[in-house]
Scaffold this active site. Structure first.
Site, PDB file in Angstrom:
ATOM      1  N   SER A 139       0.835  -1.094   0.122  1.00 35.70           N
ATOM      2  CA  SER A 139       0.150  -0.145  -0.086  1.00 35.70           C
ATOM      3  C   SER A 139       0.909   1.242  -0.004  1.00 35.70           C
ATOM      4  CB  SER A 139      -1.004  -0.292   1.134  1.00 35.70           C
ATOM      5  OG  SER A 139      -1.998   0.985   1.028  1.00 35.70           O
ATOM      6  N   ASP A 268      -9.567  -3.493  -6.186  1.00 35.87           N
ATOM      7  CA  ASP A 268      -9.226  -2.562  -5.128  1.00 35.87           C
ATOM      8  C   ASP A 268     -10.028  -1.418  -4.600  1.00 35.87           C
ATOM      9  OD1 ASP A 268      -7.616  -1.269  -3.037  1.00 35.87           O
ATOM     10  OD2 ASP A 268      -5.783  -1.986  -3.558  1.00 35.87           O
ATOM     11  N   HIS A 296      -7.860  -4.965  -1.443  1.00 40.12           N
ATOM     12  CA  HIS A 296      -6.676  -4.325  -0.756  1.00 40.12           C
ATOM     13  C   HIS A 296      -5.837  -5.094  -0.103  1.00 40.12           C
ATOM     14  CE1 HIS A 296      -4.533  -0.696  -0.621  1.00 40.12           C
ATOM     15  NE2 HIS A 296      -4.326  -0.732   0.720  1.00 40.12           N
TER      16      HIS A 296
END
Length: 334
Positions: A139, A268, A296
């Site tokens: 991320s 996502d 995600h």
């Protein structure tokens, strides 16, 4: 082209929010790590959590977490466990203030700041000059890692890198989190960020350097607002748009000179298709995997809801410890 290990979610985990949330609920046990405090040149510090004690020449995996993550994060725990199984020493590089203790300065960390990561890698190379260095970033940490790879190019100290669910176009990702169920993720993370900033506003040594008051901080409900009023001024940007433009890593992918795997899920909930690079935006050293599902940092590929099995760790270990001929497989899509 086909992928060696294609990802297919089980029927019960086809929803992107199940993929994103379920792993948080069913974490693997945290491995026993030991902590090393690393003093930074500007007087601040970051903490490194080690699993294993490498000898010079042993490969080392550096794990960099996402926004408000740490060694406690579900994906970090799993990566530590799988790296240990593969006899790969690993170390978690915490962003400033994310290891359970507030950092010393008013500034914090942000999506485009790769200098702390660069410092960690320099330290590792100094103490273990013959050790291959690998990294995986998730991320926000994935965007940081992509910026490092694209900015350093041949000067990167990494032999291989993997980037997972990275918000490579920050402005589009911030906008996505302002609508639909994605606002739930935004609200949770904003509250955590506000709590940290409130602690700094209560610190008499830092309050004068803070760019806003407690009342103003508590009015910030979106990432766009928070990044405009907090992140940008604390880290030397002219404003939120300047921060998003200069910190997004997408434009740097074509400059990456060391083998790098990038994994995205098209569904996502933190992102839009603006993060998906075109072929022209990828260097020959980038192996890009775009999966139709996965959420995600999810990528549940089997098991059961109470004991999910994951794709990521197997794929990461495979890429880092084998020679998949990256340049010949650029742009793989599932």
């Amino acid at each position: 082209m086909s992928i060696k290990s294609p990802f297919t979610p089980p029927w019960w985990a086809a929803n992107p929010h199940i993929q994103t949330i379920l792993p948080v609920m069913f974490k693997v046990a945290k491995p026993d790590t030991f902590r090393q405090r690393q003093e930074l040149p500007d007087g601040d510090f970051i903490d490194l959590d080690w699993l294993g004690q490498p000898q010079n020449g042993d490969p080392i995996l550096v794990i960099t977490h996402g926004l408000e993550g740490s060694t406690e994060s579900h994906y970090v725990r799993r990566m530590l466990v799988e790296a240990n199984k593969a006899k790969l020493c690993s170390v978690v590089h915490h962003h400033r203030g994310c290891s359970g203790e507030p950092n010393r300065l008013a500034r914090s960390y942000h999506s485009g700041d790769f200098e702390d990561l660069a410092f960690t890698l320099q330290q590792l190379k100094m103490y273990y000059p013959d050790s291959p260095l690998y990294a995986v970033g998730y991320s926000l940490g994935g965007n940081v890692l992509a910026k490092y790879q694209g900015s350093k190019q041949n000067q990167s100290l990494l032999d291989r890198a993997v980037i997972v669910s990275a918000p490579l176009t920050l402005s589009a990702c911030a906008k996505k989190l302002e609508s639909g169920f994605s606002t739930v993720y935004q609200s949770h993370l904003i509250k955590r960020l506000q709590k940290k900033m409130l602690e700094k506003l209560d610190n008499h040594n830092l309050v004068a350097q803070m760019p806003l008051s407690k009342a103003e901080l508590q009015q910030l409900n979106t990432f766009y607002q928070f990044d405009d009023k907090v992140t940008a001024p604390l880290h030397g940007f002219a404003g939120v748009d300047d921060y998003y433009t200069r910190s997004s890593a997408l434009s740097l992918l074509k400059h990456i000179s060391k083998p790098t795997l990038i994994i995205h899920a098209k569904d996502d909930p933190f992102m839009t298709e603006a993060v998906i690079p075109t072929q022209d935006e990828l260097s020959a050293e980038v192996n890009y995997e775009l999966h139709l599902s996965g959420g995600h940092v999810g990528f549940i590929d089997g098991g059961w809801p109470w004991k999910p099995r994951f794709y990521l760790e197997k794929r990461i270990i495979n890429f880092l410890l084998t020679d998949p001929q990256v340049s010949s497989r650029k742009g793989d899509t599932a």
